[in-house]
Write a protein that holds these residues in place. Structure first.
Motif, mmCIF file in Angstrom:
data_model
loop_
_atom_site.group_PDB
_atom_site.id
_atom_site.type_symbol
_atom_site.label_atom_id
_atom_site.label_comp_id
_atom_site.label_asym_id
_atom_site.label_seq_id
_atom_site.Cartn_x
_atom_site.Cartn_y
_atom_site.Cartn_z
ATOM 1 N N ALA A 22 0.848 -1.203 0.000
ATOM 2 C CA ALA A 22 0.000 0.000 0.000
ATOM 3 C C ALA A 22 0.879 1.248 0.000
ATOM 4 C CB ALA A 22 -0.905 -0.004 1.221
ATOM 5 N N VAL A 23 0.454 2.226 -0.771
ATOM 6 C CA VAL A 23 1.229 3.465 -0.890
ATOM 7 C C VAL A 23 1.246 4.169 0.463
ATOM 8 C CG1 VAL A 23 1.378 5.697 -2.067
ATOM 9 C CG2 VAL A 23 0.542 3.683 -3.288
ATOM 10 N N LEU A 24 2.442 4.482 0.898
ATOM 11 C CA LEU A 24 2.559 5.136 2.201
ATOM 12 C C LEU A 24 2.254 6.625 2.071
ATOM 13 C CD1 LEU A 24 5.801 3.376 3.385
ATOM 14 C CD2 LEU A 24 3.492 2.973 4.237
ATOM 15 N N ARG A 25 1.603 7.126 3.082
ATOM 16 C CA ARG A 25 1.323 8.574 3.078
ATOM 17 C C ARG A 25 2.617 9.344 3.356
ATOM 18 N NH1 ARG A 25 -2.458 9.002 7.581
ATOM 19 N NH2 ARG A 25 -2.273 6.786 7.854
ATOM 20 N N ASP A 26 2.554 10.634 3.164
ATOM 21 C CA ASP A 26 3.725 11.487 3.387
ATOM 22 C C ASP A 26 4.280 11.255 4.798
ATOM 23 O OD1 ASP A 26 5.618 13.415 3.224
ATOM 24 O OD2 ASP A 26 4.246 15.080 3.625
ATOM 25 N N GLU A 27 5.585 11.022 4.864
ATOM 26 C CA GLU A 27 6.182 10.722 6.158
ATOM 27 C C GLU A 27 6.999 11.877 6.723
ATOM 28 O OE1 GLU A 27 8.319 7.079 5.504
ATOM 29 O OE2 GLU A 27 6.530 5.877 5.879
ATOM 30 N N ASN A 28 6.886 13.039 6.087
ATOM 31 C CA ASN A 28 7.621 14.189 6.629
ATOM 32 C C ASN A 28 6.811 14.829 7.750
ATOM 33 O OD1 ASN A 28 9.905 14.101 4.911
ATOM 34 N ND2 ASN A 28 8.613 14.881 3.255
ATOM 35 N N ALA A 29 7.518 15.428 8.688
ATOM 36 C CA ALA A 29 6.833 16.062 9.819
ATOM 37 C C ALA A 29 5.987 17.224 9.322
ATOM 38 C CB ALA A 29 7.876 16.553 10.806
ATOM 39 N N PRO A 30 4.763 17.379 9.850
ATOM 40 C CA PRO A 30 3.933 18.524 9.447
ATOM 41 C C PRO A 30 4.630 19.832 9.787
ATOM 42 C CG PRO A 30 2.711 17.017 10.884
ATOM 43 C CD PRO A 30 4.126 16.559 10.874
ATOM 44 N N PHE A 31 4.261 20.877 9.056
ATOM 45 C CA PHE A 31 4.907 22.181 9.269
ATOM 46 C C PHE A 31 4.749 22.630 10.726
ATOM 47 C CE2 PHE A 31 4.801 26.835 9.280
ATOM 48 C CZ PHE A 31 6.059 27.075 8.749
ATOM 49 N N GLY A 32 5.860 22.993 11.343
ATOM 50 C CA GLY A 32 5.825 23.517 12.717
ATOM 51 C C GLY A 32 5.878 22.452 13.801
ATOM 52 N N PHE A 33 5.740 21.185 13.409
ATOM 53 C CA PHE A 33 5.698 20.105 14.405
ATOM 54 C C PHE A 33 7.013 20.027 15.188
ATOM 55 C CE2 PHE A 33 6.397 15.693 15.675
ATOM 56 C CZ PHE A 33 5.209 15.370 16.291
ATOM 57 N N ALA A 34 8.128 20.004 14.445
ATOM 58 C CA ALA A 34 9.434 19.838 15.102
ATOM 59 C C ALA A 34 9.732 20.999 16.051
ATOM 60 C CB ALA A 34 10.522 19.724 14.032
ATOM 61 N N THR A 35 9.448 22.219 15.611
ATOM 62 C CA THR A 35 9.712 23.397 16.451
ATOM 63 C C THR A 35 8.865 23.350 17.718
ATOM 64 O OG1 THR A 35 9.914 24.547 14.355
ATOM 65 C CG2 THR A 35 9.932 25.906 16.314
ATOM 66 N N ARG A 36 7.603 22.958 17.538
ATOM 67 C CA ARG A 36 6.690 22.890 18.694
ATOM 68 C C ARG A 36 7.172 21.847 19.707
ATOM 69 N NH1 ARG A 36 2.221 21.548 16.061
ATOM 70 N NH2 ARG A 36 1.933 19.447 16.847
ATOM 71 N N ILE A 37 7.587 20.693 19.199
ATOM 72 C CA ILE A 37 8.045 19.620 20.094
ATOM 73 C C ILE A 37 9.316 20.059 20.822
ATOM 74 C CG2 ILE A 37 9.001 17.266 20.164
ATOM 75 C CD1 ILE A 37 6.038 17.275 19.658
ATOM 76 N N ALA A 38 10.242 20.677 20.062
ATOM 77 C CA ALA A 38 11.506 21.106 20.672
ATOM 78 C C ALA A 38 11.244 22.112 21.795
ATOM 79 C CB ALA A 38 12.409 21.719 19.605
ATOM 80 N N ALA A 39 10.339 23.047 21.554
ATOM 81 C CA ALA A 39 10.021 24.054 22.578
ATOM 82 C C ALA A 39 9.385 23.398 23.795
ATOM 83 C CB ALA A 39 9.087 25.101 21.990
ATOM 84 N N ARG A 40 8.448 22.487 23.556
ATOM 85 C CA ARG A 40 7.762 21.816 24.678
ATOM 86 C C ARG A 40 8.717 20.922 25.448
ATOM 87 N NH1 ARG A 40 2.107 19.061 24.050
ATOM 88 N NH2 ARG A 40 2.687 18.634 26.184
ATOM 89 N N ALA A 41 9.637 20.277 24.729
ATOM 90 C CA ALA A 41 10.569 19.355 25.387
ATOM 91 C C ALA A 41 11.427 20.103 26.399
ATOM 92 C CB ALA A 41 11.449 18.676 24.347
ATOM 93 N N PHE A 42 11.932 21.261 26.000
ATOM 94 C CA PHE A 42 12.800 22.002 26.920
ATOM 95 C C PHE A 42 12.003 22.691 28.015
ATOM 96 C CE2 PHE A 42 15.968 22.126 23.280
ATOM 97 C CZ PHE A 42 16.674 21.061 23.809
ATOM 98 N N ALA A 43 10.777 23.063 27.694
ATOM 99 C CA ALA A 43 9.951 23.719 28.718
ATOM 100 C C ALA A 43 9.586 22.744 29.823
ATOM 101 C CB ALA A 43 8.687 24.264 28.075
#
Lengths: 192, 96
Positions: free
Chosen positions: B18-39
């Motif tokens: 089955a064709v896999l859906r896009d596996e790239n992180a959605p826009f802003g996801f990485a920045t949001r996670i990084a900010a939350r992780a350090f907070a």
């Protein structure tokens, strides 16, 4: 990992110094691996981003544990973390969805006929319908059974790899896989 | 392998295609996670000590200012630094 140029060791060093850009780069690099695991184990598309987020937050909070265990590739450690988080989420979800034969699209019904009845040739339908039917059948299994079948049959992991990912002994993995397939057969036949 | 097992393997093999859906992180996801992780990350022992030391220093400075302020009324006395106690022995020792 998606980007072969990505230097995980150097990135981790910067993350340790609370470099937010490095943390974001780490998330970007690991996201394809994590979302693949989440999609294989978690049927609800609407929640998959939340689950991926939970995995990454766990990753950052437990990064010290990874650094203390040298020799394990980062990707392997992340896979284990992701698989165990998915298993916890499946256990927490509890209730399994109700699937009725009448609700299945024709292409999925054809796959079900093939599995449960005497059809000798597999249906000539799109791979997506097989994938969806597999997802619906797996959703009826217990979280542990679902995990073992997903890892064995969809991700094509070896028994040894599954043992390392889950922390279960290899014999337990084989027994669970055997029982899970037996349950799948009963499920498929129960639809008919 | 039973008939069902063989069929299941075929179904799983087709499902893997089955064709896999896009596996790239959605826009802003990485920045949001990084900010939350350090907070949400627990503070290191070093930073806890640093904060405690700063508070202690501020407390000590406050005590110093208070002590100095209490001494100001006595600055015009003949012996401004003389202990403010009516103790003969202490006053004698002070004058020595």
């Amino acid at each position: 990992m998606a980007d072969s140029e990505f230097d995980s060791g150097r990135c981790l060093e910067r993350v340790r110094l609370h470099d937010q850009d490095a943390a974001a780069a780490l998330v970007e690099a690991l996201y394809p691996q994590v979302i693949r695991i989440v999609r294989n184990h978690w049927a609800k598309q609407s929640d998959e981003e939340d689950l991926a987020q939970e995995i990454f937050l766990k990753l950052f909070s437990r990064l010290d544990q990874y650094e203390a265990r040298a020799g394990i590739p980062l990707e392997h450690w992340v896979s284990r973390l992701a698989v165990r988080t998915c298993l916890d989420a499946l256990r927490a979800k509890g209730r399994r969805p109700e699937v009725r034969i009448g609700d299945l699209p024709e292409e999925q019904q054809a796959w079900l006929d093939y599995l449960a009845a005497d059809e000798s040739a597999p249906p000539d339908s799109a791979a997506g319908s097989a994938r969806e039917l597999v997802g619906k059948l797996l959703a009826k299994l217990s979280p542990e059974d679902r995990l073992v079948i997903t890892l064995l049959d969809l991700e094509e992991k070896s028994v040894k790899e599954i043992s390392e990912l889950t922390g279960w002994g290899q014999s337990l993995v084989k027994v669970r896989a055997f029982r899970a397939r037996r349950k799948l057969r009963k499920l498929a036949q129960a639809f008919k | 392998m039973t008939s069902f097992d063989a069929k299941w393997q075929q179904c799983a093999a087709r499902a893997r295609q089955a064709v896999l859906r896009d596996e790239n992180a959605p826009f802003g996801f990485a920045t949001r996670i990084a900010a939350r992780a350090f907070a949400s990350q627990p503070q290191s022992l070093e930073s806890v000590w640093q904060r405690l030391a700063l508070r202690l220093l501020a407390g000590a400075l406050g005590a110093l200012v208070l002590a100095a302020a209490m001494e100001v009324p006595h600055l015009r006395d003949t012996h401004p630094l003389e202990p403010g106690v009516a103790d003969t022995v202490a006053q004698l020792v002070w004058r020595l």
